[in-house]
Design a protein around this motif. Sequence first.
Motif, short mmCIF file in Angstrom:
data_model
loop_
_atom_site.label_atom_id
_atom_site.label_comp_id
_atom_site.label_asym_id
_atom_site.label_seq_id
_atom_site.Cartn_x
_atom_site.Cartn_y
_atom_site.Cartn_z
N SER A 154 0.83 -1.20 0.00
CA SER A 154 0.00 0.00 0.00
C SER A 154 0.87 1.25 0.00
O SER A 154 2.02 1.23 0.44
N GLY A 155 0.32 2.33 -0.52
CA GLY A 155 1.07 3.58 -0.59
C GLY A 155 0.29 4.66 -1.30
O GLY A 155 -0.87 4.45 -1.69
N ASP A 156 0.90 5.80 -1.52
CA ASP A 156 0.24 6.95 -2.13
C ASP A 156 0.12 6.88 -3.64
O ASP A 156 -0.85 7.38 -4.20
N PRO A 157 1.09 6.29 -4.36
CA PRO A 157 1.00 6.32 -5.83
C PRO A 157 -0.23 5.60 -6.33
O PRO A 157 -0.66 4.59 -5.76
N PRO A 158 -0.83 6.08 -7.40
CA PRO A 158 -1.99 5.39 -7.96
C PRO A 158 -1.62 4.05 -8.58
O PRO A 158 -2.46 3.15 -8.64
N ASP A 159 -0.39 3.91 -9.05
CA ASP A 159 0.04 2.65 -9.65
C ASP A 159 1.08 2.00 -8.75
O ASP A 159 2.28 2.20 -8.89
N ILE A 160 0.60 1.19 -7.82
CA ILE A 160 1.47 0.55 -6.83
C ILE A 160 2.54 -0.31 -7.50
O ILE A 160 3.71 -0.32 -7.10
N LEU A 161 2.14 -1.04 -8.53
CA LEU A 161 3.06 -2.01 -9.12
C LEU A 161 4.22 -1.35 -9.85
O LEU A 161 5.25 -1.99 -10.08
N SER A 162 4.08 -0.07 -10.20
CA SER A 162 5.19 0.61 -10.85
C SER A 162 6.37 0.77 -9.90
O SER A 162 7.51 0.97 -10.36
N LEU A 163 6.13 0.65 -8.60
CA LEU A 163 7.21 0.69 -7.61
C LEU A 163 7.72 -0.71 -7.27
O LEU A 163 8.87 -0.87 -6.86
N VAL A 164 6.87 -1.69 -7.43
CA VAL A 164 7.28 -3.08 -7.14
C VAL A 164 8.15 -3.63 -8.26
O VAL A 164 9.16 -4.30 -8.01
N GLU A 165 7.77 -3.34 -9.50
CA GLU A 165 8.42 -3.96 -10.65
C GLU A 165 9.93 -3.72 -10.73
O GLU A 165 10.70 -4.68 -10.94
N PRO A 166 10.43 -2.50 -10.58
CA PRO A 166 11.89 -2.31 -10.70
C PRO A 166 12.67 -3.03 -9.60
O PRO A 166 13.78 -3.49 -9.85
N VAL A 167 12.11 -3.14 -8.42
CA VAL A 167 12.79 -3.86 -7.34
C VAL A 167 12.85 -5.34 -7.67
O VAL A 167 13.91 -5.98 -7.53
N MET A 168 11.75 -5.91 -8.12
CA MET A 168 11.73 -7.33 -8.48
C MET A 168 12.70 -7.61 -9.62
O MET A 168 13.41 -8.63 -9.64
N SER A 169 12.75 -6.71 -10.60
CA SER A 169 13.67 -6.88 -11.73
C SER A 169 15.12 -6.87 -11.26
O SER A 169 15.94 -7.68 -11.70
N SER A 170 15.43 -5.97 -10.33
CA SER A 170 16.81 -5.88 -9.82
C SER A 170 17.20 -7.13 -9.04
O SER A 170 18.39 -7.43 -8.91
N LEU A 171 16.21 -7.87 -8.55
CA LEU A 171 16.47 -9.09 -7.79
C LEU A 171 16.41 -10.35 -8.66
O LEU A 171 16.43 -11.46 -8.14
N GLY A 172 16.34 -10.16 -9.98
CA GLY A 172 16.39 -11.29 -10.90
C GLY A 172 15.06 -11.89 -11.29
O GLY A 172 15.02 -12.95 -11.92
N PHE A 173 13.96 -11.23 -10.95
CA PHE A 173 12.64 -11.75 -11.32
C PHE A 173 12.27 -11.30 -12.73
O PHE A 173 12.57 -10.18 -13.14
N LYS A 174 11.59 -12.18 -13.47
CA LYS A 174 11.09 -11.88 -14.80
C LYS A 174 9.58 -11.80 -14.76
O LYS A 174 8.93 -12.44 -13.93
N GLN A 175 9.02 -11.02 -15.68
CA GLN A 175 7.58 -10.97 -15.85
C GLN A 175 7.22 -11.81 -17.08
O GLN A 175 7.55 -11.42 -18.20
N PRO A 176 6.58 -12.96 -16.88
CA PRO A 176 6.35 -13.88 -18.01
C PRO A 176 5.41 -13.34 -19.07
O PRO A 176 5.52 -13.72 -20.24
N VAL A 177 4.46 -12.49 -18.68
CA VAL A 177 3.57 -11.84 -19.65
C VAL A 177 3.39 -10.39 -19.22
O VAL A 177 3.51 -10.06 -18.05
N SER A 178 3.11 -9.54 -20.18
CA SER A 178 2.85 -8.14 -19.85
C SER A 178 1.49 -8.01 -19.19
O SER A 178 0.54 -8.72 -19.55
#
Length: 244
Positions: A154-178
């Motif tokens: 939870s947080g203030d930004p309207p798009d929460i996942l836009s903050l999750v995605e770069p962290v997950m990417s930096s930790l080696g996670f892939k997004q299998p589909v857009s």
Amino acid sequence: MEELLLRVVPGLAEQWKGVTPDAIARIEQIAGRPLPSFYRWFLSRMGLSMGHLAYPTLDFSAQRVLERYAEEWVEPHPGLLLIAHDSKEMMPTSLFYDLDAPARGDALVAAKEEGADETDLYERFETLREMLAWGALSRFRLDKMPQQCGGTFSGDPPDILSLVEPVMSSLGFKQPVSTGPYCGLYERADAVMTCKGMPRHGLDRVRSFEFGGGDAGVLRKILGEIAAVSSLKVKVTEWTPALA
């Protein structure tokens, strides 16, 4: 999408079966408008059989959809199209496309209880693509992990996942589909996370998540990194199995 499903769903390549263009055209005639391109792909691949990807009580087959309309169980509607009939005896909740809410070659998936008014819809996923991908990752990867947890970002930004995605990417996670802003899918060899929000329900400040990995330490470390790097509040509400 095909790469993801064929990789994670056991035996799907041998089990899935599509329907003929004629069956697709009949459903399109009921819809009264061109079908979303993803739904046409789905019917051409899995309109007859979804193999192990099939849901316990939801029948997505083109035959069942056409039967329900032929039996006048559901009447054609200018904005709603039945895509999965629920066979539960108690409070069956079938799935419909909201064709007036298109998204990325697809459309919003909403649930409606039998007998409920067309306006009484429970929105499930922004697209059918996300629903199927989310379900496949959850059932065939995440649920098989030794340690799992669930909670919220939870947080203030309207798009929460836009903050999750770069962290997950930096930790080696892939997004299998857009995906769009309401659904997040992240995987690497030892861990899988799925995130979900409710379209059009005003819950832009919260996304629920399910997370699975080898042990609690791995999951805690990754969630801690998300909390430290982003401005999000991370709350874990459940551990499976429960921690000592």
